[in-house]
Design a protein around this motif. Structure first.
Motif, PDB file in Angstrom:
ATOM      1  N   SER A   1       8.241  15.695  24.030  1.00  0.00           N
ATOM      2  CA  SER A   1       9.522  16.358  23.814  1.00  0.00           C
ATOM      3  C   SER A   1      10.428  16.248  25.036  1.00  0.00           C
ATOM      4  N   GLU A   2       9.879  15.949  26.190  1.00  0.00           N
ATOM      5  CA  GLU A   2      10.685  15.825  27.403  1.00  0.00           C
ATOM      6  C   GLU A   2      11.321  14.443  27.544  1.00  0.00           C
ATOM      7  N   VAL A   3      10.875  13.514  26.742  1.00  0.00           N
ATOM      8  CA  VAL A   3      11.309  12.121  26.875  1.00  0.00           C
ATOM      9  C   VAL A   3      12.484  11.867  25.918  1.00  0.00           C
ATOM     10  N   PRO A   4      13.600  11.352  26.442  1.00  0.00           N
ATOM     11  CA  PRO A   4      14.733  11.067  25.549  1.00  0.00           C
ATOM     12  C   PRO A   4      14.373  10.070  24.444  1.00  0.00           C
ATOM     13  N   ALA A   5      13.534   9.073  24.755  1.00  0.00           N
ATOM     14  CA  ALA A   5      13.150   8.064  23.753  1.00  0.00           C
ATOM     15  C   ALA A   5      11.635   7.894  23.786  1.00  0.00           C
ATOM     16  N   PRO A   6      10.894   8.794  23.081  1.00  0.00           N
ATOM     17  CA  PRO A   6       9.436   8.656  23.065  1.00  0.00           C
ATOM     18  C   PRO A   6       8.980   7.313  22.502  1.00  0.00           C
ATOM     19  N   THR A   7       9.658   6.831  21.474  1.00  0.00           N
ATOM     20  CA  THR A   7       9.438   5.474  20.969  1.00  0.00           C
ATOM     21  C   THR A   7      10.812   4.836  20.715  1.00  0.00           C
ATOM     22  N   TRP A   8      10.838   3.531  20.778  1.00  0.00           N
ATOM     23  CA  TRP A   8      12.045   2.787  20.414  1.00  0.00           C
ATOM     24  C   TRP A   8      11.665   1.348  20.061  1.00  0.00           C
ATOM     25  N   VAL A   9      12.585   0.601  19.450  1.00  0.00           N
ATOM     26  CA  VAL A   9      12.222  -0.716  18.939  1.00  0.00           C
ATOM     27  C   VAL A   9      13.309  -1.750  19.256  1.00  0.00           C
ATOM     28  N   THR A  10      12.862  -3.012  19.304  1.00  0.00           N
ATOM     29  CA  THR A  10      13.769  -4.152  19.460  1.00  0.00           C
ATOM     30  C   THR A  10      13.385  -5.231  18.451  1.00  0.00           C
ATOM     31  N   VAL A  11      14.387  -5.782  17.783  1.00  0.00           N
ATOM     32  CA  VAL A  11      14.190  -6.886  16.829  1.00  0.00           C
ATOM     33  C   VAL A  11      14.854  -8.127  17.416  1.00  0.00           C
ATOM     34  N   SER A  12      14.141  -9.257  17.369  1.00  0.00           N
ATOM     35  CA  SER A  12      14.690 -10.526  17.866  1.00  0.00           C
ATOM     36  C   SER A  12      14.322 -11.632  16.878  1.00  0.00           C
ATOM     37  N   SER A  13      14.479 -12.862  17.270  1.00  0.00           N
ATOM     38  CA  SER A  13      14.171 -13.977  16.374  1.00  0.00           C
ATOM     39  C   SER A  13      12.665 -14.170  16.230  1.00  0.00           C
ATOM     40  N   GLY A  14      12.255 -14.849  15.156  1.00  0.00           N
ATOM     41  CA  GLY A  14      10.838 -15.161  14.951  1.00  0.00           C
ATOM     42  C   GLY A  14      10.134 -14.274  13.954  1.00  0.00           C
TER      43      GLY A  14
ATOM     44  N   GLY B   1       0.087  13.370  33.794  1.00  0.00           N
ATOM     45  CA  GLY B   1       1.000  14.319  34.437  1.00  0.00           C
ATOM     46  C   GLY B   1       1.207  15.593  33.664  1.00  0.00           C
ATOM     47  N   GLY B   2       0.652  15.688  32.471  1.00  0.00           N
ATOM     48  CA  GLY B   2       0.804  16.915  31.691  1.00  0.00           C
ATOM     49  C   GLY B   2       2.151  17.033  31.007  1.00  0.00           C
ATOM     50  N   ARG B   3       2.934  15.990  30.975  1.00  0.00           N
ATOM     51  CA  ARG B   3       4.231  16.056  30.309  1.00  0.00           C
ATOM     52  C   ARG B   3       4.053  15.868  28.803  1.00  0.00           C
ATOM     53  N   SER B   4       5.029  16.355  28.052  1.00  0.00           N
ATOM     54  CA  SER B   4       4.983  16.218  26.592  1.00  0.00           C
ATOM     55  C   SER B   4       6.049  15.221  26.130  1.00  0.00           C
TER      56      SER B   4
ATOM     57  N   ASP C   1       0.811  -1.220   0.000  1.00  0.00           N
ATOM     58  CA  ASP C   1       0.000   0.000   0.000  1.00  0.00           C
ATOM     59  C   ASP C   1       0.842   1.265   0.000  1.00  0.00           C
ATOM     60  N   GLY C   2       2.168   1.124   0.093  1.00  0.00           N
ATOM     61  CA  GLY C   2       3.028   2.303   0.157  1.00  0.00           C
ATOM     62  C   GLY C   2       3.996   2.204   1.319  1.00  0.00           C
ATOM     63  N   GLU C   3       4.489   3.333   1.785  1.00  0.00           N
ATOM     64  CA  GLU C   3       5.425   3.346   2.892  1.00  0.00           C
ATOM     65  C   GLU C   3       5.097   4.435   3.892  1.00  0.00           C
ATOM     66  N   VAL C   4       5.433   4.149   5.130  1.00  0.00           N
ATOM     67  CA  VAL C   4       5.200   5.086   6.225  1.00  0.00           C
ATOM     68  C   VAL C   4       6.508   5.236   6.985  1.00  0.00           C
ATOM     69  N   SER C   5       6.968   6.471   7.124  1.00  0.00           N
ATOM     70  CA  SER C   5       8.194   6.736   7.878  1.00  0.00           C
ATOM     71  C   SER C   5       7.837   7.244   9.270  1.00  0.00           C
ATOM     72  N   HIS C   6       8.599   6.761  10.250  1.00  0.00           N
ATOM     73  CA  HIS C   6       8.340   7.125  11.642  1.00  0.00           C
ATOM     74  C   HIS C   6       9.625   7.642  12.283  1.00  0.00           C
ATOM     75  N   LYS C   7       9.553   8.825  12.873  1.00  0.00           N
ATOM     76  CA  LYS C   7      10.649   9.372  13.658  1.00  0.00           C
ATOM     77  C   LYS C   7      10.393   9.053  15.128  1.00  0.00           C
ATOM     78  N   TRP C   8      11.474   8.991  15.900  1.00  0.00           N
ATOM     79  CA  TRP C   8      11.346   8.509  17.284  1.00  0.00           C
ATOM     80  C   TRP C   8      10.417   9.362  18.145  1.00  0.00           C
ATOM     81  N   ALA C   9      10.272  10.636  17.833  1.00  0.00           N
ATOM     82  CA  ALA C   9       9.392  11.489  18.635  1.00  0.00           C
ATOM     83  C   ALA C   9       7.986  11.597  18.054  1.00  0.00           C
TER      84      ALA C   9
END
Length: 271
Positions: free
Chosen positions: A176-189, A171-174, A113-121
């Protein structure tokens, strides 16, 4: 004296004028037989010679049938060659229907269907929808509580792939305050029809020596006996310039011989 006495020679007795009988040659019969044998021998030699001459003469072959000038030339028979034994070709893995390409700034999901790019924030919802299409199934959901040093995260789990999305609560935090708003791990399977790659060319299942050959800038032993290789030197500088660019952390299996997981996230040095 009669007149006969005046003959110069007295007539002889008529018998005296006959030739005396010729004595027979005692060797005449053998000579005749020898002559006859010689003649016979010569005849035999002549017959044998004639026979031998006829036997050695080439037999005149019947005239060959006239060939048409347009007759196709007969192919020259070639020596049959033994077929070379070829090694069985290795089966190539099926072409992936979807790909996930990871780098220090985020990841890109490519599907039919196409591609979607995601930035960590970025907000995680579009990435979750794209990953659901790529894997062909909705993720299982999990949650990890935070503490004084770590943020809480919602976890979205597909086979061999985990997406962590920060849980901010009320808590009302954004983000932008989080060093890693999203992150990923790849493993077997990971399914065969999904291909997950990264900028360093390291893959789950590679030997640790193969991963070392890709040029990590750091390596150390974890408390559990695993080995961690770190790729992407100079990253994780969120606090100094506001740029989110993560390093890749490659962890070994229990034997410290193979790559068990690859994680893109923010970590302080030595974590």
């Amino acid at each position: 004296m009669s007149n006969d006495d005046w003959l110069p020679f007295a007539p002889l007795d008529p018998q005296e004028h006959q030739k005396p009988p010729r004595p027979e040659n005692p060797n005449r019969v053998p000579m005749i037989l020898g002559a006859v044998a010689g003649v016979l021998l010569v005849a035999v030699i002549v017959v044998v010679s004639v026979y031998l001459l006829r036997a050695t003469e080439p037999t005149t072959a019947a005239p060959a049938p006239t060939q048409s000038s347009q007759a196709a030339p007969q192919p020259t028979p070639s020596t049959p060659q033994e077929p070379e034994q070829s090694e069985p070709a290795e089966e190539e893995p099926p072409v992936a229907a979807s790909t996930v390409v990871m780098n220090g700034a985020g990841f890109t999901v490519k599907t039919a269907d196409g591609e979607v790019s995601h930035k960590w924030a970025d907000d995680a919802a579009p990435a979750i929808a794209a990953l659901t299409k790529a894997f062909g199934t909705a993720p299982k959901e999990d949650f990890v509580n935070g503490d004084a040093e770590n943020w809480a995260y919602d976890i979205y789990v597909w086979p061999g792939f985990r997406l962590y999305d920060v849980f901010l609560g009320d808590g009302g935090r954004s983000r932008s305050e989080v060093p890693a708003p999203t992150w990923v791990t790849v493993s077997s399977g990971v399914p065969q029809d999904v291909q997950i790659t990264n900028e360093f060319g390291v893959a789950v299942g590679d030997s640790l020596d193969q991963a070392r050959s890709k040029g990590p800038f750091d390596e150390f032993a974890l408390p559990n006996g695993h080995v961690r290789l770190t790729f992407g030197e100079g990253r994780g500088t969120f606090y100094s310039n506001g740029k989110r660019e993560f390093s890749a952390f490659v962890d070994s299996d229990e034997s410290a011989q193979k790559v068990a997981s690859i994680t893109y996230t923010f970590r302080a040095r030595g974590q």
